[in-house]
Design a protein around this motif. Structure first.
Motif, mmCIF file in Angstrom:
data_model
loop_
_atom_site.group_PDB
_atom_site.id
_atom_site.type_symbol
_atom_site.label_atom_id
_atom_site.label_comp_id
_atom_site.label_asym_id
_atom_site.label_seq_id
_atom_site.Cartn_x
_atom_site.Cartn_y
_atom_site.Cartn_z
ATOM 1 N N GLU A 1 48.612 56.419 4.335
ATOM 2 C CA GLU A 1 47.651 57.540 3.869
ATOM 3 C C GLU A 1 46.636 57.096 3.455
ATOM 4 O OE1 GLU A 1 51.374 60.286 2.242
ATOM 5 O OE2 GLU A 1 50.149 59.325 0.714
ATOM 6 N N GLU B 1 37.454 68.391 7.901
ATOM 7 C CA GLU B 1 37.965 68.256 9.363
ATOM 8 C C GLU B 1 38.388 67.093 9.617
ATOM 9 O OE1 GLU B 1 35.042 70.186 11.623
ATOM 10 O OE2 GLU B 1 35.090 72.019 10.536
ATOM 11 N N PRO B 2 39.859 66.556 9.728
ATOM 12 C CA PRO B 2 40.292 65.393 10.226
ATOM 13 C C PRO B 2 39.809 65.022 11.474
ATOM 14 C CG PRO B 2 42.045 66.738 10.056
ATOM 15 C CD PRO B 2 40.907 67.384 9.611
ATOM 16 N N TYR C 1 44.940 62.263 12.303
ATOM 17 C CA TYR C 1 45.287 62.367 11.159
ATOM 18 C C TYR C 1 45.485 63.889 10.797
ATOM 19 C CZ TYR C 1 44.156 57.728 9.569
ATOM 20 O OH TYR C 1 43.922 56.360 9.226
ATOM 21 N N ASN C 2 46.361 64.348 9.746
ATOM 22 C CA ASN C 2 46.565 65.447 9.246
ATOM 23 C C ASN C 2 45.972 65.640 7.944
ATOM 24 O OD1 ASN C 2 47.808 66.788 11.740
ATOM 25 N ND2 ASN C 2 49.702 65.944 11.131
ATOM 26 N N VAL C 3 45.531 66.666 7.489
ATOM 27 C CA VAL C 3 44.911 66.530 6.222
ATOM 28 C C VAL C 3 45.588 67.766 5.123
ATOM 29 C CG1 VAL C 3 43.008 68.357 6.687
ATOM 30 C CG2 VAL C 3 42.561 66.545 4.742
ATOM 31 N N ALA C 4 45.754 67.154 3.920
ATOM 32 C CA ALA C 4 46.135 68.121 2.869
ATOM 33 C C ALA C 4 45.372 68.253 1.718
ATOM 34 C CB ALA C 4 47.605 67.749 2.465
ATOM 35 N N TYR D 1 41.376 64.869 -0.869
ATOM 36 C CA TYR D 1 41.860 65.076 0.416
ATOM 37 C C TYR D 1 42.871 64.182 0.443
ATOM 38 C CZ TYR D 1 38.273 68.579 0.614
ATOM 39 O OH TYR D 1 37.323 69.458 0.516
ATOM 40 N N LEU E 1 44.885 62.408 3.679
ATOM 41 C CA LEU E 1 44.770 62.146 5.100
ATOM 42 C C LEU E 1 46.216 61.465 5.501
ATOM 43 C CD1 LEU E 1 41.684 61.684 4.708
ATOM 44 C CD2 LEU E 1 41.812 62.587 6.948
ATOM 45 N N LYS E 2 46.948 61.954 6.331
ATOM 46 C CA LYS E 2 48.262 61.337 6.856
ATOM 47 C C LYS E 2 48.271 61.079 8.242
ATOM 48 C CE LYS E 2 51.330 63.164 3.065
ATOM 49 N NZ LYS E 2 52.267 63.897 2.592
ATOM 50 N N LYS F 1 49.315 61.293 12.088
ATOM 51 C CA LYS F 1 50.221 62.116 12.771
ATOM 52 C C LYS F 1 51.212 61.509 13.235
ATOM 53 C CE LYS F 1 46.470 65.362 14.538
ATOM 54 N NZ LYS F 1 45.728 66.073 15.639
ATOM 55 N N GLN F 2 52.602 62.181 13.715
ATOM 56 C CA GLN F 2 53.818 61.433 14.082
ATOM 57 C C GLN F 2 53.660 60.556 15.048
ATOM 58 O OE1 GLN F 2 56.498 61.853 12.173
ATOM 59 N NE2 GLN F 2 57.619 60.436 13.197
#
Length: 392
Positions: free
Chosen positions: A153, A176-177, A181-184, A215, A217-218, A220-221
């Protein structure tokens, strides 16, 4: 030389005016108490003043609008518009007229004219009109910091400062990642089942004030298992900031792609951040209970990842007891070969002999190929209570 020779008048008159929205008229309230010498005179004058707000005459802001009396400031993200008019004040026809508007900075000259073509002729009492647009100064100062977690992360802290002389309403600050990445957003709190901003209902940013946005950032699968690939990613995303100033003028600023510094050292990625690196092997916790009983075994699940993109590892697990944490099972067992960018899950059992908040430590992984040992301490924390307290 005839000093009394009349000055030659120009055939054309040039007028330049900035196109901007009006502002609220302000006045200085003057009042006194009824027992003073003027009595109620000042209060009555303010009530009769058409520029004051009825029922709130002592407020400086009025209900009337006024045109700006000076050029004012121009800020990046806001559209600066200027109206240029060339009028033929003479009784003659003027030919081949070229209107050109330039912006001179300390290092360059910028052409702002919409058209570069000359006007063939301009008859008396006729004019040439042109509207130009440009952006000049920067209203916000944006600074970013990156923090890398052990679980791939990435935490981004964005510091935004209002460097103008007036407050602004922060309508949107989003990240905007990049494609991996996905962002939370971590700028809200849950209150009574509803999400509220940590900055309150009115997100105003006063002049020279700074606000921090966070923020997470994780990966993506499809990229989560490719530890070597994720470790070398430098492009994180870009910030999109929207604000409003006086009378609702909207401004927008998009940063370029934010990047973290990454270098290639001895065929392994070195990410330059404030978080410590985890080397070629990463160990992370998948599951762990929040609260456990004193001197009672509990289970955890670990995930071991080979972060190397080229080398296969042959791992051996050793479990070292601490003053409070005791591992259950055989230490020094073989985990087998772990191929590049692959992972394995491992279930372990342990117990604590001391109450309170205890740190899970004492795991060692040894790569038998390179005779290299990786130490993992302070992996997580668990709250240890007596069985009577937990049952009650």
């Amino acid at each position: 030389m005839d000093v009394n020779q009349p000055k030659q008048e120009h055939l054309l008159a040039l007028k330049v005016m900035r196109l901007t929205k009006p502002t609220l008229f302000t006045n200085i309230p003057v009042t006194c108490e009824e027992r003073d010498l003027p009595g109620n005179l000042f209060n009555q004058l303010m009530k009769d003043d058409p520029s004051t707000v009825k029922g709130a005459e002592t407020l400086m802001l009025g209900e009337m609008l006024t045109l700006p009396q000076n050029f004012g400031n121009i800020f990046l993200g806001e559209t600066f518009s200027s109206y240029i008019s060339v009028h033929n004040d003479s009784n003659q026809v003027v030919k081949d007229i070229l209107v050109k508007a330039d912006l001179q900075t300390s290092s360059q000259r910028l052409n702002l004219s919409a058209s570069s073509a000359a006007v063939a002729e301009l008859k008396p009492d006729c004019c040439i009109d042109d509207v130009i647009h440009h952006e000049v100064l920067k209203p916000l100062d944006v600074k970013t910091k990156f923090y890398n977690a052990e679980t791939d992360e990435v935490f981004l802290e964005a510091q935004i400062q209002n460097i103008t002389t007036s407050p602004m309403f922060m309508e949107k600050v989003s990240l905007e990642p990049s494609m991996m990445y996905n962002v939370a957003e971590l700028n809200t709190v849950d209150t009574a089942g509803e999400s509220e901003s940590t900055f309150g209902a009115r997100t105003y940013l006063q002049p020279m004030d700074t606000r921090q946005y966070l923020y997470c950032l994780k990966p993506k699968q499809e990229f989560a298992e490719k530890a070597g690939v994720i470790k070398g990613v430098t492009v994180i995303g870009k910030l999109d900031i929207v604000w409003k100033t006086n009378l609702g003028e909207r401004g927008r600023l998009q940063t370029s792609q934010l990047q973290r510094m990454v270098t290639l050292l001895n065929q392994s990625w070195l990410v330059v951040t404030k978080a410590p690196g985890y080397g070629d092997v990463r160990l992370s916790l998948e599951t762990i209970p929040d609260t456990v009983n004193l001197e009672e075994p509990f289970d955890i699940t670990c995930k071991i990842t080979n972060c190397s993109s080229e080398r296969t590892m042959d791992l051996v697990l050793e479990m070292c007891n601490t003053n409070s944490i005791h591992w259950c099972g055989v230490s020094g067992r073989q985990l087998g070969k772990l191929h590049p960018s692959s992972s394995l899950h491992l279930a372990l059992t342990l117990l604590s002999s001391v109450q309170g908040l205890q740190s899970v430590s004492g795991l060692r992984l040894t790569d038998t190929f390179l005779k290299r040992t990786y130490e993992y301490d302070d992996i997580a924390q668990v709250c240890v209570v007596s069985s009577e307290i937990k049952q009650s």
